[in-house]
Motif scaffolding. Structure first.
Motif, short mmCIF file in Angstrom:
data_model
loop_
_atom_site.label_atom_id
_atom_site.label_comp_id
_atom_site.label_asym_id
_atom_site.label_seq_id
_atom_site.Cartn_x
_atom_site.Cartn_y
_atom_site.Cartn_z
N MET A 176 0.84 -1.17 0.00
CA MET A 176 0.00 0.00 0.00
C MET A 176 0.89 1.24 0.00
O MET A 176 1.80 1.35 0.79
CB MET A 176 -0.86 -0.01 1.26
CG MET A 176 -2.27 0.30 0.99
SD MET A 176 -3.14 0.46 2.55
CE MET A 176 -4.54 -0.46 2.17
N ASN A 177 0.58 2.16 -0.87
CA ASN A 177 1.38 3.38 -0.90
C ASN A 177 0.69 4.51 -0.14
O ASN A 177 -0.41 4.35 0.38
CB ASN A 177 1.74 3.77 -2.34
CG ASN A 177 0.50 4.06 -3.16
OD1 ASN A 177 -0.52 4.47 -2.61
ND2 ASN A 177 0.60 3.86 -4.46
N GLN A 178 1.32 5.64 -0.12
CA GLN A 178 0.84 6.78 0.68
C GLN A 178 -0.48 7.33 0.15
O GLN A 178 -1.35 7.71 0.93
CB GLN A 178 1.90 7.87 0.69
CG GLN A 178 1.63 8.96 1.70
CD GLN A 178 2.78 9.93 1.78
OE1 GLN A 178 3.72 9.86 0.99
NE2 GLN A 178 2.72 10.81 2.73
N SER A 179 -0.68 7.34 -1.15
CA SER A 179 -1.94 7.86 -1.72
C SER A 179 -3.10 6.94 -1.37
O SER A 179 -4.23 7.39 -1.14
CB SER A 179 -1.83 8.07 -3.22
OG SER A 179 -1.69 6.84 -3.89
N ASP A 180 -2.85 5.64 -1.32
CA ASP A 180 -3.90 4.70 -0.91
C ASP A 180 -4.30 4.94 0.55
O ASP A 180 -5.48 4.87 0.90
CB ASP A 180 -3.42 3.26 -1.08
CG ASP A 180 -3.36 2.83 -2.54
OD1 ASP A 180 -4.00 3.50 -3.39
OD2 ASP A 180 -2.66 1.83 -2.82
N ASN A 181 -3.32 5.22 1.39
CA ASN A 181 -3.61 5.50 2.79
C ASN A 181 -4.44 6.77 2.94
O ASN A 181 -5.35 6.86 3.75
CB ASN A 181 -2.31 5.64 3.59
CG ASN A 181 -1.62 4.32 3.81
OD1 ASN A 181 -2.25 3.26 3.72
ND2 ASN A 181 -0.32 4.36 4.08
N LYS A 182 -4.12 7.79 2.13
CA LYS A 182 -4.88 9.04 2.18
C LYS A 182 -6.31 8.83 1.71
O LYS A 182 -7.26 9.33 2.30
CB LYS A 182 -4.21 10.12 1.34
CG LYS A 182 -2.98 10.70 1.95
CD LYS A 182 -2.41 11.81 1.09
CE LYS A 182 -1.14 12.38 1.73
NZ LYS A 182 -0.56 13.45 0.91
#
Length: 85
Positions: free
Chosen positions: A1-7
């Protein structure tokens, strides 16, 4: 999971929470309106009951004050039974 998915996931959770809060507020408003209406009905019924009680007291006083010597016999449930009993 990348940072944009977390956001995106955080935004989705925030949107879900906001929607839940809005739903709860709408439900609360509906319940408040319902309680107000029921309160009005209860107040009106209380007034009606008080009026009926006063009328009943007046009727009792009239019945007690009637003269039974005027040729009209008092009401007797057993004497006024239909013949099929």
């Amino acid at each position: 999971m990348n940072q944009s998915d977390n956001k995106n996931e955080a935004y989705n959770m925030q949107d879900d929470l906001q929607n839940q809060v809005i739903d709860l507020q709408m439900s609360l408003t509906h319940l408040e309106v319902t309680v107000e209406r029921l309160d009005e009905v209860i107040a009106r019924q209380d007034k009606d009951i008080q009026t009926l009680q006063r009328q009943l007291q007046l009727i009792y006083k009239q019945i007690e004050g009637q003269d039974t010597d005027n040729g009209i016999a008092p009401f007797d449930v057993m004497a006024d039974r239909p013949p099929h009993y």
